[in-house]
Scaffold this motif. Structure first.
Motif, PDB file in Angstrom:
ATOM      1  N   LEU A 388       0.636  -1.408  -0.187  1.00 55.94           N
ATOM      2  CA  LEU A 388       0.026   0.051   0.257  1.00 55.94           C
ATOM      3  C   LEU A 388       0.921   1.144   0.082  1.00 55.94           C
ATOM      4  CD1 LEU A 388      -2.856  -1.074   2.610  1.00 55.94           C
ATOM      5  CD2 LEU A 388      -3.028  -0.523   0.139  1.00 55.94           C
ATOM      6  N   ILE A 389       1.704   1.249   0.824  1.00 56.04           N
ATOM      7  CA  ILE A 389       2.658   2.436   0.825  1.00 56.04           C
ATOM      8  C   ILE A 389       3.350   2.778  -0.323  1.00 56.04           C
ATOM      9  CG2 ILE A 389       4.504   3.521   2.224  1.00 56.04           C
ATOM     10  CD1 ILE A 389       3.829   1.826   4.774  1.00 56.04           C
ATOM     11  N   LYS A 390       3.895   1.697  -0.863  1.00 58.34           N
ATOM     12  CA  LYS A 390       4.731   1.641  -2.106  1.00 58.34           C
ATOM     13  C   LYS A 390       3.813   2.434  -3.274  1.00 58.34           C
ATOM     14  CE  LYS A 390       8.109  -0.167  -3.335  1.00 58.34           C
ATOM     15  NZ  LYS A 390       9.668   0.349  -3.504  1.00 58.34           N
ATOM     16  N   ASN A 391       2.511   1.749  -3.118  1.00 57.90           N
ATOM     17  CA  ASN A 391       1.489   2.156  -4.398  1.00 57.90           C
ATOM     18  C   ASN A 391       1.348   3.629  -4.166  1.00 57.90           C
ATOM     19  OD1 ASN A 391      -0.631   2.621  -6.002  1.00 57.90           O
ATOM     20  ND2 ASN A 391      -1.726   1.019  -4.980  1.00 57.90           N
ATOM     21  N   TRP A 392       1.063   4.230  -3.019  1.00 61.39           N
ATOM     22  CA  TRP A 392       0.641   5.563  -2.714  1.00 61.39           C
ATOM     23  C   TRP A 392       1.682   6.487  -3.172  1.00 61.39           C
ATOM     24  CZ3 TRP A 392      -1.735   3.584   2.523  1.00 61.39           C
ATOM     25  CH2 TRP A 392      -3.118   2.968   2.268  1.00 61.39           C
ATOM     26  N   LEU A 393       2.791   6.220  -2.533  1.00 65.82           N
ATOM     27  CA  LEU A 393       4.001   6.909  -2.730  1.00 65.82           C
ATOM     28  C   LEU A 393       4.498   7.276  -4.003  1.00 65.82           C
ATOM     29  CD1 LEU A 393       6.177   6.728   0.644  1.00 65.82           C
ATOM     30  CD2 LEU A 393       4.178   8.366  -0.197  1.00 65.82           C
ATOM     31  N   SER A 394       4.141   6.020  -4.982  1.00 66.96           N
ATOM     32  CA  SER A 394       4.665   6.056  -6.237  1.00 66.96           C
ATOM     33  C   SER A 394       3.739   6.774  -7.141  1.00 66.96           C
ATOM     34  CB  SER A 394       5.036   4.702  -6.763  1.00 66.96           C
ATOM     35  OG  SER A 394       3.673   3.937  -6.784  1.00 66.96           O
ATOM     36  N   ARG A 395       2.443   6.985  -6.787  1.00 71.52           N
ATOM     37  CA  ARG A 395       1.598   7.845  -7.498  1.00 71.52           C
ATOM     38  C   ARG A 395       0.874   9.019  -6.713  1.00 71.52           C
ATOM     39  NH1 ARG A 395      -3.636   5.723  -7.332  1.00 71.52           N
ATOM     40  NH2 ARG A 395      -3.914   4.110  -5.642  1.00 71.52           N
ATOM     41  N   LEU A 396       1.686   9.657  -5.806  1.00 70.85           N
ATOM     42  CA  LEU A 396       1.174  10.648  -5.278  1.00 70.85           C
ATOM     43  C   LEU A 396       0.536  11.808  -5.862  1.00 70.85           C
ATOM     44  CD1 LEU A 396       1.111  10.850  -2.059  1.00 70.85           C
ATOM     45  CD2 LEU A 396       3.335  12.479  -2.481  1.00 70.85           C
ATOM     46  N   PRO A 397      -0.594  12.085  -5.995  1.00 75.72           N
ATOM     47  CA  PRO A 397      -1.327  13.162  -6.791  1.00 75.72           C
ATOM     48  C   PRO A 397      -0.869  14.555  -6.231  1.00 75.72           C
ATOM     49  CG  PRO A 397      -3.060  11.860  -5.455  1.00 75.72           C
ATOM     50  CD  PRO A 397      -1.684  11.344  -4.963  1.00 75.72           C
ATOM     51  N   GLN A 398      -0.941  15.549  -7.058  1.00 74.03           N
ATOM     52  CA  GLN A 398      -0.478  16.948  -6.594  1.00 74.03           C
ATOM     53  C   GLN A 398      -1.600  17.224  -5.873  1.00 74.03           C
ATOM     54  OE1 GLN A 398       2.411  18.267  -6.760  1.00 74.03           O
ATOM     55  NE2 GLN A 398       3.106  16.399  -8.145  1.00 74.03           N
ATOM     56  N   GLY A 399      -1.367  18.453  -5.212  1.00 69.39           N
ATOM     57  CA  GLY A 399      -2.461  19.025  -4.354  1.00 69.39           C
ATOM     58  C   GLY A 399      -2.107  19.876  -3.160  1.00 69.39           C
ATOM     59  N   GLU A 400      -3.051  20.483  -2.627  1.00 77.56           N
ATOM     60  CA  GLU A 400      -2.821  21.179  -1.158  1.00 77.56           C
ATOM     61  C   GLU A 400      -2.633  20.152   0.091  1.00 77.56           C
ATOM     62  OE1 GLU A 400      -2.676  24.524  -0.178  1.00 77.56           O
ATOM     63  OE2 GLU A 400      -2.336  25.000  -2.499  1.00 77.56           O
ATOM     64  N   ILE A 401      -1.716  20.245   0.854  1.00 78.27           N
ATOM     65  CA  ILE A 401      -1.683  19.369   1.655  1.00 78.27           C
ATOM     66  C   ILE A 401      -2.536  19.815   2.935  1.00 78.27           C
ATOM     67  CG2 ILE A 401       0.677  18.254   1.126  1.00 78.27           C
ATOM     68  CD1 ILE A 401       1.622  19.758   3.684  1.00 78.27           C
ATOM     69  N   THR A 402      -2.889  20.936   2.946  1.00 80.95           N
ATOM     70  CA  THR A 402      -3.682  21.390   4.084  1.00 80.95           C
ATOM     71  C   THR A 402      -4.764  22.404   3.805  1.00 80.95           C
ATOM     72  OG1 THR A 402      -1.907  22.538   4.869  1.00 80.95           O
ATOM     73  CG2 THR A 402      -3.050  21.151   6.628  1.00 80.95           C
ATOM     74  N   LEU A 403      -6.115  22.036   4.184  1.00 86.73           N
ATOM     75  CA  LEU A 403      -7.110  22.968   3.797  1.00 86.73           C
ATOM     76  C   LEU A 403      -7.634  23.659   4.964  1.00 86.73           C
ATOM     77  CD1 LEU A 403      -9.322  20.756   1.486  1.00 86.73           C
ATOM     78  CD2 LEU A 403      -7.542  22.430   0.529  1.00 86.73           C
ATOM     79  N   GLU A 404      -8.291  24.641   4.622  1.00 88.83           N
ATOM     80  CA  GLU A 404      -8.647  25.586   5.955  1.00 88.83           C
ATOM     81  C   GLU A 404      -9.851  24.779   6.602  1.00 88.83           C
ATOM     82  OE1 GLU A 404      -8.380  29.006   8.121  1.00 88.83           O
ATOM     83  OE2 GLU A 404      -7.402  28.815   6.425  1.00 88.83           O
ATOM     84  N   ILE A 405      -9.787  24.718   8.023  1.00 84.57           N
ATOM     85  CA  ILE A 405     -10.700  24.077   8.623  1.00 84.57           C
ATOM     86  C   ILE A 405     -11.920  25.018   9.472  1.00 84.57           C
ATOM     87  CG2 ILE A 405     -11.393  23.038  11.067  1.00 84.57           C
ATOM     88  CD1 ILE A 405     -10.953  21.132   9.079  1.00 84.57           C
TER      89      ILE A 405
END
Ligand code: SF4
Ligand code: SF4
Lengths: 481, 251
Positions: A388-405
């Motif tokens: 799972l980790i390998k899979n996620w890190l190898s296709r990490l999408p672009q995007g904001e890491i934090t959104l306003e709460i």
């Protein structure tokens, strides 16, 4: 499906006491599991709330006004035993017919020695009492064994020593202390608890975090699982005096923790998950480093752990030791790897397939609930987490890491679930008419599983206690809060 | 047996070169902080004083202090005011008194003051009973790993033992919950004299995350703490370094 629910407090059906009891036992007889069952004190009196996970994966919830006496359902549905004891301790409600209405955390100046204990009587019966300060570097708890020679008839576990009052504290202290306190509900499950809390906050202001953040959270959670499972297999190996794997795994676990520290500087993943996303981002260089260190740690883990399944001395001690049958496991509703080792198909990642677990699959294994099963299931999960980790890190999408709460919804509730490395983590939160958190309930998977350990010891040898204990490796602080 | 030998060869020799070489921790690791409050505006000072979840940053007699004892190294202060607080990569943190943990901008890092009688008594062999009292089990975990081959504290004669009667002292983790208060004292009393006590982690030192909670009592005054090791949890290398300084194996 989503692994959280939220709504207006008024949407929680309010039933008559008797209807409540009937409905609860009805649902439980159909195989529902209790996610959370708790009391809330209002000016008008005490209300009970229950949240159930039905077999279909639906979450059902209802409430009632409590009487000072309620019929205990524990004799019919043992999974309720600690929930009822907890409510009783917090409110003074008496559950009539509860087989052992001891306090759970000895909150009110009592100590475990003031609880009542099952006693087996007979000429050659002896009792062994251990703890709170027991064994090696370990949290405090009290264990009482009723034995005939080496044989254990019954083990009673009384905890509460780690009780520091987190649930009350999180609503009374300054808001900025909330996340750190919840992260330490169980220190080895910091990621699991932090993620669950984050889900609650995001549900309460209807924020959907970015895919990037959810992949990173997933990676952190699976690292937590890897570290603990590898560490436990090492410790199990040490408990049967098979030192190669014990030594190798001790170090490999440390390496996985160090990989987590690459993400956020803390080996237990503190301050990584925050409401709205994650605190730290990764760049290509860091991903590369994580991947390569993970690969080599995994390779080492494979070589170290494979030894276990080939050694007769190990298997002889693991197999048929500390069996918890499927029937007992279902009655107690064991969760996580301990439940799966007894044959229950209970993985929240599989039930909800919520982001980032959309593709998560797990094949049910034919295991029989012994120490071997609880060890082997960890091995299966180690392999899965790595992928799972390998899979996620190898296709990490672009995007904001934090959104306003944003501000929380008023007069609302939220419940969130996470499959932590020990199993089902469940948090429930209520807000008041200003949108402030007015109630917070934490349930660590250990809350379900401690009784499983007691069952594993029935008719076992007392000398097998350390081995059985390690095979569950439950949290004292997560239980005591 | 052959498989074990092959695995052993594959795993290799993995004990860290510490203390003979300096160990480098991860890029994001936060160690001993450097402080500089001199160029802060009034509003920034106010922000600094209110930002810490554990109220570690406070004003005392006109001076701003940071209490490293209660600090969880969450770096929220650094993120808000990087010009004022900067966490270094220095993981060596062992202190002999509680006051040494109160940092202000002109504090020079205090080093552990070795006591000759401790070196004489325990310099070659130190047996500790670890007592966990209301914490989150992460401090315990990072003490436990000192026994693994990576740190191998046994090579310095340091070991955790099961009974306080076999111990030279206790190592305390956790903020000391009400329910562990008595058990901790009893365990301490069970250790034969001369004995020592070590506080590991923010919780044990000052309550840390659980500071001032009604169910948290803190370590009894009866127990005299000889060594403070800050962190939440401290990195194992910090703990090992502190223990070695304590018994005079690192100067
Ligand atoms: S790093 Fe320490 S001083 Fe700074 S905010 Fe966190 S706990 Fe407070
Ligand atoms: S100091 Fe931090 S890591 Fe250590 S027990 Fe306390 S909360 Fe857990």
């Amino acid at each position: 499906m989503k692994d959280f629910i939220t709504g207006n407090l008024e949407e929680i059906e309010f039933l008559d006491r008797d209807v409540f009891v009937k409905r609860l036992s009805g649902e439980l007889s159909l195989g529902a599991g209790v996610l959370s069952y708790f009391s809330v004190k209002y000016k008008e009196g005490i209300k009970l709330f229950v949240f159930l996970l039905k077999k279909s994966g639906e979450i059902e919830f209802f409430s009632c006004k409590a009487d000072s006496k309620m019929p205990s359902l524990t004799p019919f549905y043992p999974q309720l035993h600690l929930f009822e004891r907890e409510i009783s301790e917090k409110t003074g409600i008496i559950f009539e017919g509860h087989p052992l209405p001891n306090p759970v955390r000895y909150e009110n100046g009592l100590t475990a020695s003031s609880g009542s204990y099952f006693k087996v009587q007979g000429n050659e019966i002896h009792e062994v009492a251990v703890g709170p300060v027991h064994a090696g570097v370990i949290e405090p708890g009290h264990f009482r064994f009723q034995c005939l020679g080496e044989n254990v008839f019954h083990l009673q576990i009384e905890l509460g020593y780690q009780h520091r009052g987190i649930e009350n504290a999180v609503i009374s202290v300054d808001k900025k202390r909330m996340l750190p306190m919840i992260e330490t509900a169980a220190g080895d499950t910091s990621i699991g608890h932090a993620w669950t809390y984050a889900k609650i906050t995001e549900a309460l202001c209807e924020v959907q975090i970015s895919k990037r953040a959810s992949f990173l959270r997933g990676a952190a959670l699976e690292l937590e699982r890897l570290a603990n499972h590898i560490g436990d297999l090492g410790a199990l190996s040490g408990d049967v005096a098979y030192l190669p794997t014990a030594n190798f795994c001790g170090r490999i676990r440390g390496e996985i923790l160090n990989i987590t520290a690459l993400l956020c500087g803390n080996r237990f993943g503190r301050n990584f998950i925050i409401p709205g996303g994650v605190e730290y981002d990764v760049d290509d260089k860091l991903i590369k480093e994580i991947m390569s260190r993970l690969d080599s740690a995994y390779e080492d883990a494979v070589s170290a752990i494979s030894l276990l399944w080939e050694r007769k001395t190990v298997l002889d001690r693991f197999e048929k030791t500390g069996i918890v049958s499927l029937e007992k496991a279902l009655k107690l509703r064991l969760v996580g790897p301990a439940g799966r080792a007894s044959g229950i198909d209970c993985d929240l990642r599989k039930i909800f397939k919520s982001e980032p677990y959309e593709d998560f699959e797990s094949e049910p294994l034919t295991l029989n609930g012994d120490v071997f099963s609880r060890a082997y299931i960890r091995w299966m999960e180690i392999k899965k987490s790595y992928k799972l980790i390998k899979n996620w890190l190898s296709r990490l999408p672009q995007g904001e890491i934090t959104l306003e709460i944003g501000p929380f919804k008023k007069n609302s509730f939220a419940l969130a679930l996470t499959e932590g490395w020990r199993g089902e983590i469940c948090h429930v939160c209520f807000t008041d008419d200003k949108g402030e958190i007015s109630f917070y309930k934490i349930k660590d998977p250990s809350f379900h599983n401690w009784q499983g350990l007691a069952m594993a010891l029935r008719n076992a040898q007392i000398s097998d206690f350390p081995l059985c204990n390690k095979s569950f490796n439950l949290s004292y602080c997560g239980h005591d809060l | 047996m052959i498989k074990e030998i092959l695995a052993r060869i594959k795993q290799g020799y993995r004990t860290l070169p510490f203390p003979f070489e300096k160990i480098k921790l991860s890029e994001r690791y936060k160690g001993y902080p450097k402080l500089d409050f001199s160029n802060l505006k009034e509003s920034e000072i106010e922000e600094l004083l209110s930002v810490c979840p554990n109220s570690c940053i406070y004003k005392d007699a006109g001076k701003i202090n940071l209490d490293l004892g209660n600090c969880t190294f969450c770096a929220i202060c650094e993120k808000k005011l990087p010009q004022a607080v900067k966490f270094s990569k220095d993981w060596s943190m062992a202190f002999s008194s509680r006051e040494d943990l109160i940092l202000s901008q002109d504090t020079k890092k205090k080093s552990y003051v070795l006591r000759e009688e401790i070196r004489k008594l325990f310099g070659r062999s130190l047996r500790l009973r670890q007592v966990s009292a209301g914490g989150c089990n992460a401090c315990e975990a990072d003490c436990n790993v000192l026994g693994t081959p990576a740190f191998d504290m046994g090579r310095f004669g340091i070991q955790f033992v099961a009974s306080p009667r076999h111990a030279d002292g206790i190592l305390i983790t956790g903020p000391v919950s009400e329910n562990m208060y008595t058990a901790l004292i009893k365990t301490y009393r069970a250790v034969p004299d001369p004995k020592i006590a070590i506080a590991v982690g923010a919780c044990a030192i000052g309550g840390g995350i659980y500071r001032n909670l009604p169910k948290v009592k803190g370590i009894s005054e009866e127990i005299n703490i000889d060594l403070y090791i800050p962190g939440c949890p401290p990195n194992p290398i910090t703990i090992l370094d502190a223990l070695l300084r304590f018994i005079g194996r690192i100067k």
